[in-house]
Design an enzyme around this catalytic site. Structure first.
Site, PDB file in Angstrom:
ATOM      1  N   LYS A  11       1.033  -1.578   0.225  1.00  0.00           N
ATOM      2  CA  LYS A  11       0.101  -0.246   0.343  1.00  0.00           C
ATOM      3  C   LYS A  11       0.753   0.972  -0.454  1.00  0.00           C
ATOM      4  O   LYS A  11       1.185   0.786   0.593  1.00  0.00           O
ATOM      5  CB  LYS A  11      -0.970   0.282   1.357  1.00  0.00           C
ATOM      6  CG  LYS A  11      -1.814  -1.724   1.407  1.00  0.00           C
ATOM      7  CD  LYS A  11      -3.172  -1.458   2.174  1.00  0.00           C
ATOM      8  CE  LYS A  11      -3.893  -2.643   2.162  1.00  0.00           C
ATOM      9  NZ  LYS A  11      -5.122  -2.161   3.340  1.00  0.00           N
ATOM     10  N   TYR A  51     -12.432  -2.034  -3.702  1.00  0.00           N
ATOM     11  CA  TYR A  51     -12.741  -1.992  -2.133  1.00  0.00           C
ATOM     12  C   TYR A  51     -14.052  -2.007  -2.228  1.00  0.00           C
ATOM     13  O   TYR A  51     -14.689  -1.006  -1.485  1.00  0.00           O
ATOM     14  CB  TYR A  51     -12.224  -1.419  -1.572  1.00  0.00           C
ATOM     15  CG  TYR A  51     -10.573  -1.301  -0.759  1.00  0.00           C
ATOM     16  CD1 TYR A  51     -10.591  -2.748  -0.163  1.00  0.00           C
ATOM     17  CD2 TYR A  51      -9.931  -0.814  -1.484  1.00  0.00           C
ATOM     18  CE1 TYR A  51      -9.175  -3.141   0.568  1.00  0.00           C
ATOM     19  CE2 TYR A  51      -8.360  -1.760  -0.603  1.00  0.00           C
ATOM     20  CZ  TYR A  51      -8.194  -2.106   0.336  1.00  0.00           C
ATOM     21  OH  TYR A  51      -7.057  -2.638   0.433  1.00  0.00           O
ATOM     22  N   ASN A 114      -2.161  -0.278   6.734  1.00  0.00           N
ATOM     23  CA  ASN A 114      -1.534  -0.804   7.342  1.00  0.00           C
ATOM     24  C   ASN A 114      -0.907  -2.178   5.932  1.00  0.00           C
ATOM     25  O   ASN A 114      -0.360  -3.146   6.395  1.00  0.00           O
ATOM     26  CB  ASN A 114      -2.581  -2.176   8.012  1.00  0.00           C
ATOM     27  CG  ASN A 114      -3.889  -2.801   6.690  1.00  0.00           C
ATOM     28  OD1 ASN A 114      -3.694  -1.861   5.463  1.00  0.00           O
ATOM     29  ND2 ASN A 114      -4.450  -3.253   7.422  1.00  0.00           N
ATOM     30  N   HIS A 117      -2.566  -5.928   1.823  1.00  0.00           N
ATOM     31  CA  HIS A 117      -3.088  -6.400   1.173  1.00  0.00           C
ATOM     32  C   HIS A 117      -3.062  -7.478   0.905  1.00  0.00           C
ATOM     33  O   HIS A 117      -2.225  -7.580   0.486  1.00  0.00           O
ATOM     34  CB  HIS A 117      -3.917  -5.636   0.194  1.00  0.00           C
ATOM     35  CG  HIS A 117      -5.362  -6.348  -0.389  1.00  0.00           C
ATOM     36  ND1 HIS A 117      -6.623  -5.986  -0.368  1.00  0.00           N
ATOM     37  CD2 HIS A 117      -4.451  -7.370  -1.294  1.00  0.00           C
ATOM     38  CE1 HIS A 117      -7.890  -6.641  -0.422  1.00  0.00           C
ATOM     39  NE2 HIS A 117      -6.723  -7.760  -1.337  1.00  0.00           N
ATOM     40  N   GLU A 128      -9.419 -10.218  -8.060  1.00  0.00           N
ATOM     41  CA  GLU A 128      -8.516  -8.712  -8.102  1.00  0.00           C
ATOM     42  C   GLU A 128      -6.969  -9.144  -8.097  1.00  0.00           C
ATOM     43  O   GLU A 128      -6.679  -8.520  -8.724  1.00  0.00           O
ATOM     44  CB  GLU A 128      -7.867  -8.635  -6.101  1.00  0.00           C
ATOM     45  CG  GLU A 128      -9.167  -8.953  -5.167  1.00  0.00           C
ATOM     46  CD  GLU A 128      -8.944  -9.140  -3.674  1.00  0.00           C
ATOM     47  OE1 GLU A 128      -9.658  -8.729  -3.092  1.00  0.00           O
ATOM     48  OE2 GLU A 128      -7.413  -9.266  -2.997  1.00  0.00           O
TER      49      GLU A 128
HETATM   50  P1  IDP Z   1      -7.608  -6.680   5.335  1.00  0.00           P
HETATM   51  O1  IDP Z   1      -7.611  -5.957   5.037  1.00  0.00           O
HETATM   52  O2  IDP Z   1      -6.987  -7.110   6.463  1.00  0.00           O
HETATM   53  O3  IDP Z   1      -8.914  -8.208   4.726  1.00  0.00           O
HETATM   54  P2  IDP Z   1     -10.524  -5.121   6.163  1.00  0.00           P
HETATM   55  O4  IDP Z   1     -11.609  -5.711   6.681  1.00  0.00           O
HETATM   56  O5  IDP Z   1     -11.304  -5.813   4.566  1.00  0.00           O
HETATM   57  O6  IDP Z   1      -9.596  -5.517   6.253  1.00  0.00           O
HETATM   58  O7  IDP Z   1     -10.334  -3.805   5.164  1.00  0.00           O
HETATM   59  C1  IDP Z   1      -9.689  -3.365   4.024  1.00  0.00           C
HETATM   60  C2  IDP Z   1      -8.920  -2.076   4.588  1.00  0.00           C
HETATM   61  O8  IDP Z   1      -9.376  -0.763   4.371  1.00  0.00           O
HETATM   62  C3  IDP Z   1      -7.836  -2.880   5.544  1.00  0.00           C
HETATM   63  O9  IDP Z   1      -6.655  -3.233   5.133  1.00  0.00           O
HETATM   64  C4  IDP Z   1      -7.698  -0.709   5.763  1.00  0.00           C
HETATM   65  O10 IDP Z   1      -6.727  -0.563   4.762  1.00  0.00           O
HETATM   66  C5  IDP Z   1      -9.170  -0.666   5.691  1.00  0.00           C
HETATM   67  N1  IDP Z   1      -9.956  -0.572   6.949  1.00  0.00           N
HETATM   68  C6  IDP Z   1     -10.272  -1.440   7.638  1.00  0.00           C
HETATM   69  N2  IDP Z   1     -10.992  -1.127   8.462  1.00  0.00           N
HETATM   70  C7  IDP Z   1     -11.158   0.082   9.059  1.00  0.00           C
HETATM   71  C8  IDP Z   1     -11.598   1.033   9.730  1.00  0.00           C
HETATM   72  O11 IDP Z   1     -12.260   0.216  11.038  1.00  0.00           O
HETATM   73  N3  IDP Z   1     -10.463   2.222  10.235  1.00  0.00           N
HETATM   74  C9  IDP Z   1     -10.044   2.812   8.531  1.00  0.00           C
HETATM   75  N4  IDP Z   1      -9.789   2.163   7.931  1.00  0.00           N
HETATM   76  C10 IDP Z   1      -9.742   0.066   7.430  1.00  0.00           C
HETATM   77 MG    MG Z   2      -9.968  -8.259   3.052  1.00  0.00          MG
END
Ligand code: IDP
Ligand code: MG
Length: 140
Positions: A11, A51, A114, A117, A128
């Protein structure tokens, strides 16, 4: 059907701060083979459709803004049981909960930023990967 691959994105926060190399090294050291890789800058429509499942959630707009804020590295990764093994290597979505030694524990700066992905299912890995690579069977 090929199932032993996953799709990953390094990312913008991680690319911007020079973590591409260290993250790729961790991916290789964990036994993943980089089958395809490209650096791209996502457009807003691309990020929104990637997304789409999160559309309407409170973090959606911020996520799109972040994911389009700079270049990312997109990859197809091969490994036995790749989807599950890669999710283990990256750790929990929230870096505060990510296990020691995981990519997110080391390189995430927040839940949003984070670092990486990883696809959450074999079906989504194919969908994807198809966003960024045509005829993905060439890489498998
Ligand atoms: P994942 O990447 O671990 O699969 P997902 O729930 O699919 O997590 O969420 C996609 C992305 O959205 C996350 O990797 C993160 O960058 C962002 N995200 C998810 N939940 C939150 C939140 O509560 N606050 C801010 N960003 C979030
Ligand atoms: Mg996810």
């Amino acid at each position: 059907m090929y199932t032993d691959f996953t799709f990953s994105i390094i990312k913008p926060n991680a690319v911007r701060t020079g973590k591409t190399g260290p993250i790729l090294a961790m991916i290789n050291e964990a036994g993943f083979e980089i089958a395809a890789m490209r650096m791209v800058r996502l457009t807003k429509p691309q990020a929104e459709s990637f997304y789409a499942i999160h559309n309407g959630k409170p973090f959606f707009e911020g996520l799109i803004e972040f994911m389009t804020s700079g270049p990312v590295v997109v990859m197809i990764l091969r490994h036995e049981n790749a989807v599950e093994q890669f999710r283990k290597l990256i750790g929990s979505t929230d870096p505060a909960k990510a296990e020691p030694g995981t990519i997110r524990k080391l390189y995430a700066v927040s839940v949003q930023m984070n670092a990486v992905h990883g696809s959450d299912s074999v079906e989504n890995a194919a969908i994807e990967a198809g966003f960024f690579f045509s005829r993905i069977e060439r890489f498998l």
